[in-house]
Motif scaffolding. Structure first.
Motif, PDB file in Angstrom:
ATOM      1  N   GLN A  26       0.992  -1.134   0.146  1.00 51.71           N
ATOM      2  CA  GLN A  26      -0.044   0.058   0.156  1.00 51.71           C
ATOM      3  C   GLN A  26       0.888   1.125  -0.148  1.00 51.71           C
ATOM      4  OE1 GLN A  26      -2.917   0.364   3.176  1.00 51.71           O
ATOM      5  NE2 GLN A  26      -3.214   2.429   2.780  1.00 51.71           N
ATOM      6  N   TYR A  27       1.747   1.372   1.137  1.00 53.88           N
ATOM      7  CA  TYR A  27       2.421   2.407   1.122  1.00 53.88           C
ATOM      8  C   TYR A  27       3.913   2.981   0.382  1.00 53.88           C
ATOM      9  CZ  TYR A  27      -0.703   3.461   4.888  1.00 53.88           C
ATOM     10  OH  TYR A  27      -1.880   3.788   5.797  1.00 53.88           O
ATOM     11  N   VAL A  28       4.425   1.539  -0.163  1.00 48.65           N
ATOM     12  CA  VAL A  28       5.674   1.772  -1.168  1.00 48.65           C
ATOM     13  C   VAL A  28       5.310   1.233  -2.413  1.00 48.65           C
ATOM     14  CG1 VAL A  28       7.858   0.748  -1.319  1.00 48.65           C
ATOM     15  CG2 VAL A  28       7.015   0.994   0.919  1.00 48.65           C
ATOM     16  N   GLY A  29       4.146   0.332  -2.699  1.00 52.72           N
ATOM     17  CA  GLY A  29       3.738  -0.031  -4.035  1.00 52.72           C
ATOM     18  C   GLY A  29       2.760   0.712  -4.525  1.00 52.72           C
ATOM     19  N   LYS A  30       2.269   1.647  -3.716  1.00 52.42           N
ATOM     20  CA  LYS A  30       0.860   2.359  -3.887  1.00 52.42           C
ATOM     21  C   LYS A  30      -0.200   1.399  -4.817  1.00 52.42           C
ATOM     22  CE  LYS A  30       3.212   6.210  -3.118  1.00 52.42           C
ATOM     23  NZ  LYS A  30       2.981   6.630  -1.819  1.00 52.42           N
ATOM     24  N   LEU A  31      -0.441   0.259  -3.989  1.00 52.98           N
ATOM     25  CA  LEU A  31      -1.668  -0.599  -4.582  1.00 52.98           C
ATOM     26  C   LEU A  31      -2.440  -0.437  -3.353  1.00 52.98           C
ATOM     27  CD1 LEU A  31       0.280  -3.991  -5.388  1.00 52.98           C
ATOM     28  CD2 LEU A  31      -0.668  -2.189  -7.015  1.00 52.98           C
ATOM     29  N   PHE A  32      -3.265   0.631  -3.631  1.00 50.91           N
ATOM     30  CA  PHE A  32      -4.370   0.987  -2.585  1.00 50.91           C
ATOM     31  C   PHE A  32      -5.509  -0.009  -2.232  1.00 50.91           C
ATOM     32  CE2 PHE A  32      -2.504   5.011  -4.311  1.00 50.91           C
ATOM     33  CZ  PHE A  32      -2.270   5.425  -3.006  1.00 50.91           C
ATOM     34  N   PRO A  33      -5.895  -0.290  -1.216  1.00 49.46           N
ATOM     35  CA  PRO A  33      -6.703  -1.546  -0.792  1.00 49.46           C
ATOM     36  C   PRO A  33      -8.173  -1.047  -1.141  1.00 49.46           C
ATOM     37  CG  PRO A  33      -5.940  -0.313   1.205  1.00 49.46           C
ATOM     38  CD  PRO A  33      -5.226   0.105   0.042  1.00 49.46           C
ATOM     39  N   CYS A  34      -8.797  -1.808  -1.464  1.00 48.62           N
ATOM     40  CA  CYS A  34     -10.330  -1.748  -1.651  1.00 48.62           C
ATOM     41  C   CYS A  34     -11.109  -2.013  -0.247  1.00 48.62           C
ATOM     42  CB  CYS A  34     -10.989  -2.607  -2.710  1.00 48.62           C
ATOM     43  SG  CYS A  34     -11.004  -4.633  -2.316  1.00 48.62           S
ATOM     44  N   GLU A  35     -12.297  -2.116  -0.207  1.00 46.67           N
ATOM     45  CA  GLU A  35     -13.076  -2.281   0.926  1.00 46.67           C
ATOM     46  C   GLU A  35     -12.697  -3.907   1.335  1.00 46.67           C
ATOM     47  OE1 GLU A  35     -17.685  -1.861   3.183  1.00 46.67           O
ATOM     48  OE2 GLU A  35     -17.056  -1.355   0.805  1.00 46.67           O
ATOM     49  N   MET A  36     -12.799  -4.920   0.505  1.00 44.59           N
ATOM     50  CA  MET A  36     -12.721  -6.121   0.868  1.00 44.59           C
ATOM     51  C   MET A  36     -11.160  -6.525   1.216  1.00 44.59           C
ATOM     52  SD  MET A  36     -15.191  -8.643  -1.317  1.00 44.59           S
ATOM     53  CE  MET A  36     -14.834  -8.175  -2.839  1.00 44.59           C
ATOM     54  N   CYS A  37     -10.232  -5.767   0.608  1.00 44.38           N
ATOM     55  CA  CYS A  37      -8.783  -5.712   1.007  1.00 44.38           C
ATOM     56  C   CYS A  37      -8.750  -5.481   2.760  1.00 44.38           C
ATOM     57  CB  CYS A  37      -8.032  -5.185   0.266  1.00 44.38           C
ATOM     58  SG  CYS A  37      -7.837  -5.418  -1.216  1.00 44.38           S
ATOM     59  N   GLU A 108     -11.478  18.487  -2.918  1.00 46.06           N
ATOM     60  CA  GLU A 108     -10.458  18.182  -3.881  1.00 46.06           C
ATOM     61  C   GLU A 108      -9.517  16.821  -3.577  1.00 46.06           C
ATOM     62  OE1 GLU A 108      -5.751  19.884  -4.736  1.00 46.06           O
ATOM     63  OE2 GLU A 108      -7.451  21.490  -4.400  1.00 46.06           O
ATOM     64  N   ALA A 109      -9.320  16.507  -2.335  1.00 47.07           N
ATOM     65  CA  ALA A 109      -8.955  15.218  -1.975  1.00 47.07           C
ATOM     66  C   ALA A 109      -9.805  14.091  -2.438  1.00 47.07           C
ATOM     67  CB  ALA A 109      -8.905  15.340  -0.513  1.00 47.07           C
ATOM     68  N   ILE A 110     -11.318  14.290  -2.282  1.00 42.81           N
ATOM     69  CA  ILE A 110     -12.220  13.192  -2.715  1.00 42.81           C
ATOM     70  C   ILE A 110     -12.120  13.139  -4.398  1.00 42.81           C
ATOM     71  CG2 ILE A 110     -14.756  12.699  -3.166  1.00 42.81           C
ATOM     72  CD1 ILE A 110     -14.987  13.953  -0.195  1.00 42.81           C
ATOM     73  N   MET A 111     -11.940  14.124  -5.008  1.00 39.64           N
ATOM     74  CA  MET A 111     -11.987  14.168  -6.490  1.00 39.64           C
ATOM     75  C   MET A 111     -10.782  13.515  -7.141  1.00 39.64           C
ATOM     76  SD  MET A 111     -14.941  15.013  -7.211  1.00 39.64           S
ATOM     77  CE  MET A 111     -14.765  15.388  -9.082  1.00 39.64           C
ATOM     78  N   ASN A 112      -9.624  13.733  -6.202  1.00 34.03           N
ATOM     79  CA  ASN A 112      -8.257  13.382  -6.876  1.00 34.03           C
ATOM     80  C   ASN A 112      -7.757  12.027  -6.337  1.00 34.03           C
ATOM     81  OD1 ASN A 112      -7.752  15.565  -8.532  1.00 34.03           O
ATOM     82  ND2 ASN A 112      -6.952  16.763  -6.778  1.00 34.03           N
ATOM     83  N   ALA A 113      -8.750  11.589  -5.466  1.00 36.39           N
ATOM     84  CA  ALA A 113      -8.517  10.175  -4.566  1.00 36.39           C
ATOM     85  C   ALA A 113      -8.438   8.871  -5.596  1.00 36.39           C
ATOM     86  CB  ALA A 113      -9.296   9.829  -3.490  1.00 36.39           C
ATOM     87  N   PRO A 114      -7.683   8.058  -5.764  1.00 40.94           N
ATOM     88  CA  PRO A 114      -7.685   6.839  -6.488  1.00 40.94           C
ATOM     89  C   PRO A 114      -8.958   6.014  -6.321  1.00 40.94           C
ATOM     90  CG  PRO A 114      -6.058   6.399  -4.904  1.00 40.94           C
ATOM     91  CD  PRO A 114      -6.541   7.761  -4.657  1.00 40.94           C
ATOM     92  N   LEU A 115      -9.649   5.525  -7.410  1.00 39.92           N
ATOM     93  CA  LEU A 115     -10.672   4.704  -7.113  1.00 39.92           C
ATOM     94  C   LEU A 115     -10.287   2.938  -7.313  1.00 39.92           C
ATOM     95  CD1 LEU A 115     -13.857   4.327  -7.206  1.00 39.92           C
ATOM     96  CD2 LEU A 115     -13.551   4.161  -9.670  1.00 39.92           C
ATOM     97  N   VAL A 116     -10.653   2.307  -6.177  1.00 38.92           N
ATOM     98  CA  VAL A 116     -10.078   1.066  -6.092  1.00 38.92           C
ATOM     99  C   VAL A 116     -11.386   0.080  -6.153  1.00 38.92           C
ATOM    100  CG1 VAL A 116      -8.948  -0.574  -4.463  1.00 38.92           C
ATOM    101  CG2 VAL A 116      -8.336   1.887  -4.430  1.00 38.92           C
ATOM    102  N   ARG A 117     -11.435  -0.562  -7.105  1.00 46.85           N
ATOM    103  CA  ARG A 117     -12.442  -1.638  -7.280  1.00 46.85           C
ATOM    104  C   ARG A 117     -12.067  -2.995  -6.595  1.00 46.85           C
ATOM    105  NH1 ARG A 117     -15.788  -0.911 -11.839  1.00 46.85           N
ATOM    106  NH2 ARG A 117     -15.989  -2.816 -11.941  1.00 46.85           N
ATOM    107  N   CYS A 118     -13.101  -3.350  -6.089  1.00 43.64           N
ATOM    108  CA  CYS A 118     -12.958  -4.929  -5.263  1.00 43.64           C
ATOM    109  C   CYS A 118     -13.065  -5.888  -6.260  1.00 43.64           C
ATOM    110  CB  CYS A 118     -14.015  -4.768  -4.484  1.00 43.64           C
ATOM    111  SG  CYS A 118     -14.203  -3.879  -2.944  1.00 43.64           S
ATOM    112  N   ASP A 119     -13.480  -5.825  -7.365  1.00 46.19           N
ATOM    113  CA  ASP A 119     -13.404  -6.826  -8.400  1.00 46.19           C
ATOM    114  C   ASP A 119     -12.432  -6.533  -9.603  1.00 46.19           C
ATOM    115  OD1 ASP A 119     -14.309  -4.557  -9.899  1.00 46.19           O
ATOM    116  OD2 ASP A 119     -16.022  -5.374 -10.871  1.00 46.19           O
TER     117      ASP A 119
END
Length: 155
Positions: A26-37, A108-119
């Motif tokens: 998450q913090y180094v690889g920038k793979l943001f978790p989804c809700e199920m993660c 602005e934070a919401i609009m620029n946040a990455p979208l993380v899909r669970c599927d």
């Protein structure tokens, strides 16, 4: 090392390693978790706490290791379900999620946040997603701990 001590160490080190890997990705690889993660992390946090307590609460050692093992197995089951959603074997039970930092302009934070899909699996190794690896390692590790704890009881 005695089976119970090996089981106790594994009940602590396995979820610690898996959470460490998740946080690193998450913090180094920038793979943001989804809700199920995120759902998969909570039982691991509980398992870490329970397994750590098993080293100091000696009268309850076995019970705490069994409870930590249950937490590890629950995380693995959630991971198996999540992997099935990623592989499109079945539908998920949650919407997509997003994460953003604090401070500054909230809109602005919401609009620029990455979208993380669970599927959608953001990463694969040997054709297996992170959720799939969590399922394999958690369920396999829980099985090993159970076998070690049962071996200890037979002696």
């Amino acid at each position: 090392m005695a089976p119970r001590r090996t089981a106790q160490a594994l009940a602590l080190l396995l979820p610690l390693g898996l959470i460490g890997g998740a946080l690193y990705s998450q913090y180094v690889g920038k793979l943001f978790p989804c809700e199920m993660c995120m759902w998969q992390r909570y039982p691991h946090y509980a398992a870490i706490l329970l397994a750590a307590l098993s080293f100091v609460a000696k009268p309850f050692r076995d019970l705490l290791v069994w409870l930590a093992t249950l937490g590890i197995a629950i995380s693995g089951a959630i991971g198996a379900f999540h992997a099935g959603v990623e592989y499109k074997w079945w539908e998920g039970i949650t919407q997509c999620s997003t994460h953003f930092g604090s401070g500054g302009n909230a809109l602005e934070a919401i609009m620029n946040a990455p979208l993380v899909r669970c599927d959608v699996a953001p990463w694969h190794f040997l054709g297996i997603s992170l959720a799939g690896w969590n399922a394999i390692l958690s369920l396999g590790g829980a099985l090993v701990i159970v076998m070690l704890m049962l071996r200890k009881q037979r002696r």
